[in-house]
Design a protein around this motif. Sequence first.
Motif, short mmCIF file in Angstrom:
data_model
loop_
_atom_site.label_atom_id
_atom_site.label_comp_id
_atom_site.label_asym_id
_atom_site.label_seq_id
_atom_site.Cartn_x
_atom_site.Cartn_y
_atom_site.Cartn_z
N GLY A 77 34.92 28.84 -72.79
CA GLY A 77 34.74 30.26 -72.55
C GLY A 77 35.15 30.70 -71.16
N GLY A 78 34.87 31.97 -70.86
CA GLY A 78 35.18 32.51 -69.54
C GLY A 78 36.60 33.01 -69.44
N ALA A 79 37.01 33.32 -68.21
CA ALA A 79 38.37 33.78 -67.96
C ALA A 79 39.26 32.57 -67.69
CB ALA A 79 38.39 34.73 -66.78
N GLY A 80 40.58 32.77 -67.76
CA GLY A 80 41.49 31.68 -67.45
C GLY A 80 41.70 30.76 -68.63
N PHE A 129 41.50 38.92 -77.31
CA PHE A 129 41.43 37.49 -77.03
C PHE A 129 40.47 37.16 -75.91
CE2 PHE A 129 45.14 39.42 -74.94
CZ PHE A 129 44.72 39.33 -73.62
N CYS A 130 39.89 38.16 -75.27
CA CYS A 130 39.17 37.97 -74.01
C CYS A 130 37.79 37.33 -74.22
CB CYS A 130 39.01 39.30 -73.29
SG CYS A 130 38.25 39.15 -71.65
N ILE A 157 40.34 31.50 -78.66
CA ILE A 157 39.12 31.06 -77.99
C ILE A 157 37.93 31.35 -78.89
CG2 ILE A 157 37.64 31.36 -75.97
CD1 ILE A 157 40.11 32.25 -74.42
N ALA A 158 37.06 30.37 -79.05
CA ALA A 158 35.88 30.51 -79.89
C ALA A 158 35.03 31.68 -79.41
CB ALA A 158 35.07 29.22 -79.87
N GLY A 159 34.50 32.45 -80.36
CA GLY A 159 33.61 33.55 -80.03
C GLY A 159 34.29 34.87 -79.75
N THR A 160 35.61 34.92 -79.87
CA THR A 160 36.36 36.16 -79.67
C THR A 160 36.84 36.71 -81.01
OG1 THR A 160 38.53 35.11 -79.47
CG2 THR A 160 37.17 35.25 -77.46
N PRO A 161 37.23 37.99 -81.08
CA PRO A 161 37.74 38.53 -82.34
C PRO A 161 38.97 37.79 -82.87
CG PRO A 161 37.15 40.31 -80.86
CD PRO A 161 37.04 39.05 -80.06
#
Length: 386
Positions: free
Chosen positions: A34-37, A151-152, A324-328
């Motif tokens: 998770g997180g940015a990057g 995707f964030c 990324i897991a947990g994103t739309p």
Amino acid sequence: MAEHDRRALGRRLTELQVHGVVDPAVPGNPGRRGGAGPSDHRALSIDGTTVMVPVYNALAGSSPYRLEADFSGGLQVSGTATACGEAGGETGGETMALAVETPPEPRFYGLTTAEGIPYRSIALLHGRDVLATTLLQTCIRFRDRTQSCQFCAIEQSLEDGRTLVRKTPAQVAEVAEAAVRLDGVRQLVLTTGTPNSDDRGARLMAETAAAVKAQVDLPIQAQCEPPEDPAWYRRMKDAGVDSLGMHLEVVEEEVRRRILPGKSELGLERYMEAFAEAVAVFGRGQVSTYLLAGLGDSAASLVAVSERLIALGVYPFVVPFVPIAGTPLEAHPAPSTDFMVAVYTAVGDRLRASDLRSEAMAAGCAKCGACSALSLFEAGPEPGTP
């Protein structure tokens, strides 16, 4: 390394980035969730090239590649490479076994501030020698998923208690000094969620760059959306920012509206104006943008926009989209290896023809290159090679 060998390595690394790698919980796994990057990834070094490879998302769980011990007690990635079938789909290809190394945990991770804040909650090591931090770990659009970039995952690490909502310039400077002294860090990347201000985060960048440069001589890239007032480019430069990233992510209008519903209000032409303004301050080759391949843009569109960017002196950092897991978009497929190699080849040829090289950047994601194989396609033949 000959051009053919570089591009062959580029294809192998692309394979790993688009498929991910099954990682059977190697002790001390320093991957990022998770997180940015580069999220849901871990850093692997293959043939001297460091690459960020997905290990935590659903994509990696079904990967044909696996990280495992080799006969000598080291690590290798093994599996069956994909190849393009007659109908255009990917089929089984050659068996691949690549020796890999994993960077050791940086020594600065063991330190804390006087207030007891772990240094790793302030900034993280990306690859082998790049320090990165997200100054504002939230965004004006994030809480409304109908407006946020689909995707964030910027707030995931914040929700998990692994980072701070706001890193102060003094905190970042303290960690940067230690990372250089203890771990040989060579560049710093400053990112941010977009604040509710006309400068789009440029003020945060300038204040932090000035604090860091007062402590340590470290090349800095800042990343933010285009500020409304172009005077911010000069302010960031004067404060110590060496290169600038402003990220398009996707380029076709319909794709931008779907993937970046809020951010797409700043259209492609507005970005092109901003790139020209920024290059006038930072110089040719010191401004870059992310292009996420695999979200709906055609290869032709990605290459055409890359041509425009290169003509402006902007480096188009083409990266395969990784869900990324947990994103739309957690279930969105990654692009195929063949698609990525075709785009890399076309963009790499144009970069070479224009003498715009990632290695010439002062700092930034394109200079690091660990999230993309593009740099392996931009290089021409070695001197003296027929």
